[in-house]
Structures are given as structure tokens and as C-alpha cells.
Design a protein around this motif. Structure first.
Motif, PDB file in Angstrom:
ATOM      1  N   GLU A 193       0.812  -1.213   0.000  1.00 53.86           N
ATOM      2  CA  GLU A 193       0.000   0.000   0.000  1.00 53.86           C
ATOM      3  C   GLU A 193       0.848   1.267   0.000  1.00 53.86           C
ATOM      4  OE1 GLU A 193      -3.003  -0.160   2.980  1.00 53.86           O
ATOM      5  OE2 GLU A 193      -3.987  -1.899   2.071  1.00 53.86           O
ATOM      6  N   ARG A 205      -3.886   7.095   8.772  1.00 50.12           N
ATOM      7  CA  ARG A 205      -5.253   6.580   8.910  1.00 50.12           C
ATOM      8  C   ARG A 205      -5.299   5.088   8.617  1.00 50.12           C
ATOM      9  NH1 ARG A 205      -9.871   9.821   8.996  1.00 50.12           N
ATOM     10  NH2 ARG A 205     -10.871   7.789   9.176  1.00 50.12           N
ATOM     11  N   ARG A 206      -4.605   4.670   7.588  1.00 49.52           N
ATOM     12  CA  ARG A 206      -4.608   3.256   7.224  1.00 49.52           C
ATOM     13  C   ARG A 206      -3.935   2.411   8.307  1.00 49.52           C
ATOM     14  NH1 ARG A 206      -5.944  -0.977   6.608  1.00 49.52           N
ATOM     15  NH2 ARG A 206      -5.657  -2.444   4.882  1.00 49.52           N
ATOM     16  N   TRP A 246      -1.330  11.820   6.109  1.00 45.62           N
ATOM     17  CA  TRP A 246      -2.691  11.555   6.569  1.00 45.62           C
ATOM     18  C   TRP A 246      -3.204  10.178   6.137  1.00 45.62           C
ATOM     19  CZ3 TRP A 246      -5.737  13.772  10.101  1.00 45.62           C
ATOM     20  CH2 TRP A 246      -7.090  13.397  10.131  1.00 45.62           C
ATOM     21  N   GLN A 247      -3.125   9.893   4.859  1.00 47.33           N
ATOM     22  CA  GLN A 247      -3.675   8.637   4.358  1.00 47.33           C
ATOM     23  C   GLN A 247      -2.970   7.435   4.978  1.00 47.33           C
ATOM     24  OE1 GLN A 247      -3.824   8.363   0.082  1.00 47.33           O
ATOM     25  NE2 GLN A 247      -4.632   6.289   0.076  1.00 47.33           N
ATOM     26  N   SER A 248      -1.642   7.495   5.072  1.00 39.36           N
ATOM     27  CA  SER A 248      -0.888   6.374   5.633  1.00 39.36           C
ATOM     28  C   SER A 248      -1.198   6.177   7.107  1.00 39.36           C
ATOM     29  CB  SER A 248       0.611   6.604   5.443  1.00 39.36           C
ATOM     30  OG  SER A 248       0.952   6.593   4.069  1.00 39.36           O
ATOM     31  N   GLU A 277      -0.617  16.633   6.201  1.00 39.73           N
ATOM     32  CA  GLU A 277      -1.377  16.274   4.997  1.00 39.73           C
ATOM     33  C   GLU A 277      -0.705  15.135   4.239  1.00 39.73           C
ATOM     34  OE1 GLU A 277      -3.167  18.402   0.935  1.00 39.73           O
ATOM     35  OE2 GLU A 277      -2.006  19.561   2.396  1.00 39.73           O
TER      36      GLU A 277
END
Length: 227
Positions: free
Chosen positions: A109, A182-183, A178-180, A175
């Protein structure tokens, strides 16, 4: 991924002074190795996430390249940052019961990591502890650890201040991370994250605390009673 919070890391200048201060605050604190040369100490609860006090050499910046060779690209920046930013929460570890699979998921991912490091410690009582860990190349992302072997959770804990568990970990997340983040953290409700300029742990809540803790003994950390 099926990760959960293993421990929050609190960097201190003097591990022995920090252990003394946290004991004065009413916590039971155990050195991870023999006291004389210890660099890590733990505040255990009977289950869930714990607090790890740690220190590192003041001259670590001179060994960045060696740390990268040992643990992979990004590890040197991470460990140097711990001391450069001063006392306070410096990192957070996630534990996985399926370490190899979750590491593969991270890489698939897009969370690039360094080398998996097998580690051993000898406790003050002589017991040998082993575990593995791996740092993401992005120095502010949580890192992954395997469970301790043998398990280290005590059957019961006795903190004089009433503490019985780490109930919340507050983080600000940039920012770009963020995605990492959260995952990596979305399987554990202990995490409370919000946008911020820099990815970092900003504070924790501990259930069972009888009163607010003296901030002059917290070595830059923010630890509050659970709501």
C-alpha cells in the motif's frame, strides 16, 4: 491490517531521573534492562498499550549513516529527531500478531520500510526477551513491532496513582502522512487523530488516574486522566 497500539515512546534526557520522577507521580516503572546501563523503561498495564521511556546518546547525529545501514533508510533521521526535538512524546509503535503479513500489506500500500530488525533484551532478572521491529522510511509514521516473546503483560498492575490503562492517544498528522496514518491506525479506536502541520503524538489519556499529574515531572509529555 490488524495492528493496534503497542506503546507510545517518551524521550527523556536522563532515563534514571525520568524513572524517579514517574515513580514519584505514582506509576510503577520497570527498567527494560539492568538499571546501570538502561536506556529504556516501561510503564505496564495489564493489557493494551503502554508507555515507554527512552533516551539516546547526545552524539547520535554523528552515526546517522551507521543507523541507516543497520535499520534501513530513514531510521537515522528518526532516531536523531527523537533527541533533537527534546523531551516529550517522540514516536508510537504498532504491534501486529501477524507481523510478516501486515508488513507485506504496508509495502503493497505504499508505506516503504527499512530492514526488519530482530532484537533481544535481557531483563534485570535475567529473563531473555525477543521481538522484531521495522521502521517506515518516512520518519514520522508509526513503526511496526512484533509481540514480545515471552509475553510481558503482568497479571495485575499496581500504580499508586490509580492508573489502569492507556485509553487514548492523540496525534496531529500532516497532509502528506494523513492517508498512511489513517490506514495504519484505523483498526484501533485508541487513536484520536486530527490534521496538523507535523505528524506527532500530542498527548495521551490514562484511565483510573485519581488526579491531574504534576507537569513539572512529566518530562515534556502531556498525560491527562481519561474523561
Amino acid at each position: 491490517m490488524k495492528t493496534r497500539c503497542s506503546h507510545v515512546l517518551l524521550w527523556v534526557k536522563d532515563i534514571h531521573q525520568a524513572v524517579q520522577d514517574f515513580r514519584q507521580l505514582g506509576f510503577t516503572v520497570d527498567y527494560a534492562t539492568k538499571e546501570k546501563n538502561a536506556q529504556h523503561a516501561h510503564i505496564w498495564f495489564s493489557e493494551g498499550a503502554i508507555i515507554e521511556l527512552l533516551t539516546s546518546p547526545s552524539n547520535a547525529r554523528y552515526f546517522k549513516w551507521l543507523i541507516d545501514v543497520f535499520a534501513g533508510r530513514g531510521a537515522g533521521r528518526r532516531m536523531i529527531r527523537w533527541s533533537q526535538e527534546g523531551e516529550g512524546f517522540c514516536d508510537v509503535a504498532l504491534v501486529s500478531d501477524d507481523f510478516d503479513n501486515d508488513l507485506s500489506v504496508m509495502n503493497r500500500e505504499g508505506v516503504q520500510t527499512g530492514r526488519v530488525i530482530p532484537w533481544r533484551r535481557t531483563k534485570p532478572n535475567g529473563q531473555k526477551i525477543s521481538f522484531r521491529f521495522v521502521y517506515p522510511r518516512s520518519e514520522r509514521l508509526p513503526f511496526l513491532v512484533s509481540p514480545y516473546n515471552p509475553p510481558q503483560y503482568p497479571q495485575k498492575t499496581d500504580h499508586k496513582n490509580g492508573a489502569n490503562g492507556l485509553s487514548k492517544v492523540y496525534m496531529e498528522v500532516s497532509e502528506q502522512d494523513w492517508q498512511s496514518v489513517r490506514r495504519l491506525t484505523d483498526q484501533d479506536s485508541i487513536f484520536n487523530i486530527k490534521p496538523g502541520p507535523t505528524t506527532k503524538v500530542t498527548g495521551i489519556e490514562v484511565s483510573g488516574l485519581k488526579e491531574n499529574l504534576d507537569p513539572t515531572l512529566l518530562h515534556g509529555s502531556k498525560i491527562n486522566p481519561a474523561n
